[in-house]
Scaffold this active site. Structure first.
Site, short mmCIF file in Angstrom:
data_model
loop_
_atom_site.label_atom_id
_atom_site.label_comp_id
_atom_site.label_asym_id
_atom_site.label_seq_id
_atom_site.Cartn_x
_atom_site.Cartn_y
_atom_site.Cartn_z
N THR A 44 -63.31 -25.37 -25.34
CA THR A 44 -64.35 -25.81 -24.04
C THR A 44 -65.16 -24.53 -23.69
OG1 THR A 44 -62.11 -25.83 -22.64
CG2 THR A 44 -62.89 -27.53 -23.67
N ASN A 46 -64.82 -23.56 -20.08
CA ASN A 46 -64.16 -22.08 -19.09
C ASN A 46 -62.65 -21.80 -19.21
OD1 ASN A 46 -64.94 -21.87 -16.37
ND2 ASN A 46 -64.71 -23.52 -15.20
N CYS A 47 -62.08 -22.54 -20.08
CA CYS A 47 -60.89 -22.20 -20.88
C CYS A 47 -60.84 -21.08 -21.40
CB CYS A 47 -60.44 -23.36 -22.26
SG CYS A 47 -60.24 -25.03 -20.63
N PRO A 48 -61.82 -20.13 -22.14
CA PRO A 48 -61.59 -19.49 -22.87
C PRO A 48 -61.88 -17.94 -22.20
CG PRO A 48 -62.83 -19.81 -24.36
CD PRO A 48 -62.93 -21.17 -22.96
#
EC number: 1.11.1.26
Length: 187
Positions: A44, A46-48
């Site tokens: 996804t 924002n997750c990284p």
């Protein structure tokens, strides 16, 4: 019902950690401080950025005697590929925990039933396996892990210093308060 001061429920999950698949259970969280960081899903947007932020501060978590666990609703296989293909996620030296059965997201009350994904939840767990902090918010808002570190250090301080509380914006080494009748109305 709040999860604060409740014991982590029994669970079993698979994780990708340092090039291997490993099992993570509630027993894995005992004996040291643990930080569980729930994210919606691998790959996804924002997750990284959050994984990279946690990786940049991982040394400080370790110096504080804590392990970090990133949890998404994906499999550990997805986490392996995510780690290998994302430059940001590739920096992670902590377990990337898969929760495809949603056992953890439901136990920590961060599951989005209609989507099969997790909300962004952050939980600090003491060495006895008891949840001491909980933060859950909308998936569009990424977290700043330095605030999680501050909360970890505050939780560790009050655990080691019964009768003391950490005031707003407290940072390690700053003054704390000893609640008493004499302080009521004077702060």
């Amino acid at each position: 019902m709040s999860l604060i001061n409740t014991e982590v429920k029994p669970f079993k999950a698979q994780a990708f950690h340092n090039g291997k698949f490993v099992e993570v259970t509630e027993a894995s969280l005992k004996g040291k401080w643990s930080v569980l960081i729930f994210m919606p899903a691998a790959f996804t947007f924002n997750c990284p950025t959050e994984v990279e932020d946690a990786a940049a501060n991982y040394g400080e978590f370790q110096a504080s005697g804590a392990e970090v666990y990133i949890v998404t609703t994906d499999t550990h296989f997805s986490h392996k590929v995510w780690h290998e293909t994302s430059p940001a996620v590739g920096k992670a030296k902590f377990p990337l925990v898969g929760d495809p059965t949603h056992q953890l997201t439901r136990a920590f009350d961060v599951h989005i039933e209609e989507e099969g994904l997790a909300l962004r939840g952050t939980f600090i767990i003491n060495p006895e396996g008891v949840i001491k902090t909980a933060e859950v918010h909308d998936n569009a808002i990424a977290r700043d892990v330095t605030e999680t570190l501050r909360k970890l250090k505050a939780a560790q301080f009050v655990a080691a210093n019964p009768g003391q509380v950490c005031p707003a914006k407290w940072k390690e080494g700053q003054k704390t308060l000893a609640p008493s009748l004499d302080l009521v109305g004077k702060i």
